[in-house]
Design a protein around this motif. Structure first.
Motif, PDB file in Angstrom:
ATOM      1  N   VAL A   1       0.848  -1.188   0.000  1.00 37.90           N
ATOM      2  CA  VAL A   1       0.000   0.000   0.000  1.00 37.90           C
ATOM      3  C   VAL A   1       0.886   1.241   0.000  1.00 37.90           C
ATOM      4  O   VAL A   1       1.804   1.365   0.813  1.00 37.90           O
ATOM      5  CB  VAL A   1      -0.940   0.023   1.219  1.00 37.90           C
ATOM      6  N   VAL A   2       0.611   2.165  -0.897  1.00 37.92           N
ATOM      7  CA  VAL A   2       1.358   3.409  -0.989  1.00 37.92           C
ATOM      8  C   VAL A   2       0.580   4.538  -0.313  1.00 37.92           C
ATOM      9  O   VAL A   2       1.125   5.289   0.505  1.00 37.92           O
ATOM     10  CB  VAL A   2       1.653   3.768  -2.458  1.00 37.92           C
ATOM     11  N   LEU A   3      -0.705   4.681  -0.653  1.00 36.03           N
ATOM     12  CA  LEU A   3      -1.606   5.680  -0.065  1.00 36.03           C
ATOM     13  C   LEU A   3      -2.949   5.033   0.223  1.00 36.03           C
ATOM     14  O   LEU A   3      -3.347   4.088  -0.467  1.00 36.03           O
ATOM     15  CB  LEU A   3      -1.801   6.873  -1.018  1.00 36.03           C
TER      16      LEU A   3
ATOM     17  N   PHE B   1      -1.487   1.642  -4.601  1.00 32.74           N
ATOM     18  CA  PHE B   1      -0.720   0.463  -4.190  1.00 32.74           C
ATOM     19  C   PHE B   1       0.157  -0.016  -5.345  1.00 32.74           C
ATOM     20  O   PHE B   1      -0.048   0.355  -6.504  1.00 32.74           O
ATOM     21  CB  PHE B   1      -1.667  -0.654  -3.738  1.00 32.74           C
ATOM     22  N   THR B   2       1.136  -0.830  -4.996  1.00 33.05           N
ATOM     23  CA  THR B   2       2.022  -1.414  -6.014  1.00 33.05           C
ATOM     24  C   THR B   2       1.951  -2.932  -5.946  1.00 33.05           C
ATOM     25  O   THR B   2       1.721  -3.510  -4.878  1.00 33.05           O
ATOM     26  CB  THR B   2       3.492  -0.973  -5.822  1.00 33.05           C
TER      27      THR B   2
ATOM     28  N   PHE C   1      -0.866   1.231  -9.089  1.00 32.49           N
ATOM     29  CA  PHE C   1      -2.244   1.546  -9.453  1.00 32.49           C
ATOM     30  C   PHE C   1      -2.817   2.546  -8.449  1.00 32.49           C
ATOM     31  O   PHE C   1      -2.529   2.480  -7.242  1.00 32.49           O
ATOM     32  CB  PHE C   1      -3.114   0.281  -9.440  1.00 32.49           C
ATOM     33  N   THR C   2      -3.640   3.435  -8.970  1.00 36.42           N
ATOM     34  CA  THR C   2      -4.332   4.407  -8.110  1.00 36.42           C
ATOM     35  C   THR C   2      -5.797   4.463  -8.546  1.00 36.42           C
ATOM     36  O   THR C   2      -6.085   4.670  -9.734  1.00 36.42           O
ATOM     37  CB  THR C   2      -3.706   5.804  -8.233  1.00 36.42           C
ATOM     38  N   TYR C   3      -6.683   4.243  -7.568  1.00 37.27           N
ATOM     39  CA  TYR C   3      -8.107   4.281  -7.886  1.00 37.27           C
ATOM     40  C   TYR C   3      -8.561   5.717  -8.157  1.00 37.27           C
ATOM     41  O   TYR C   3      -8.129   6.658  -7.477  1.00 37.27           O
ATOM     42  CB  TYR C   3      -8.945   3.720  -6.743  1.00 37.27           C
TER      43      TYR C   3
END
Length: 239
Positions: free
Chosen positions: A25-27, A33-34, A54-56
């Motif tokens: 998880v990045v944010l 997330f990566t 990826f970022t939603y």
């Protein structure tokens, strides 16, 4: 009405379960997330790898997520461009459905293809080197076939080298660097073998100074009889 937040949370939980060792998880808001994707190993345990981020967006999955290649290993620029094109294509085909697993799977297959291409390229290089070595060995063993073209080329080089040698020899002779032997002089001037005969034929008699010689009667020679050691019997053949 679609609950986008619920769908996104459910997908995140599934992804973390599917990729426990490569999901990070990045944010949290917006969710980013990566997932690290590694190809199958190729020759000499070689592999290619890409970390996808990826970022939603607010209305995901009705709108495609944002994505990029965060890091990579053993990938060329052309490979990265192909992967990004593949992600865009797959995202458009799966609009309205959660798609991260589908995107990751597509990239996984692409990386395997890249490894196969690397392996094929190395095998081709190996075959070419073996073929080249074989051709060199054949050329050494059989020699180069003589053709009119390569014979004339060799003849021109030979004549040029011979002319250069003769030119240098002539220059050295003119400069006095080469002292000819008697044989070389004889071979150079064939008049030498007739010079003495020609000299005599032309009446060039040799004059002798007789005063240099004494009359034999004037020479004082000892008489054998006056020699006390003289024994005539020793010189007789009658005994």
């Amino acid at each position: 009405m679609t609950d986008y937040g619920e769908e996104q949370r459910n997908e995140l939980e599934a992804l973390e379960s599917i990729y426990p060792d490569s999901f990070t998880v990045v944010l949290e808001n917006p969710a980013s997330f990566t997932i690290r994707v590694t190809s199958e190993t190729g020759e000499n345990e070689e592999a290619v790898e890409a970390t996808l981020q990826f970022t939603y967006v607010e209305k995901y999955p009705d709108d495609p997520p944002k994505f990029e290649i965060a890091t990579h290993e053993n990938l060329q620029k052309s490979d990265i461009a192909d992967i990004m094109s593949l992600l865009n294509e797959q995202a458009q085909e799966n609009i309205g459905m959660v798609m991260i697993f589908t995107l990751v799977t597509a990239v996984q297959e692409k990386l395997n293809e890249i490894v196969d291409q690397i392996k094929s390229h190395k095998e081709m290089e190996k075959l070419l080197k073996e073929k080249e070595a074989e051709e060199i060995e054949k050329a050494i063993f059989h020699g180069t076939p003589v053709t009119i073209e390569n014979f004339l080329s060799w003849k021109a080089r030979f004549d040029a080298e011979l002319a250069e040698i003769r030119k240098k020899q002539k220059e050295e002779e003119q400069a006095g660097k080469v002292k000819l032997t008697g044989k070389q002089l004889f071979e150079t001037d064939h008049n030498l073998d007739t010079s003495d005969i020609q000299f005599l034929e032309e009446g060039n008699n040799v004059e002798v100074d007789e005063s240099l010689f004494q009359d034999m009667d004037d020479l004082e020679l000892d008489d054998d009889d006056d020699d006390p050691d003289y024994n005539p019997d020793l010189g007789s053949d009658d005994d």
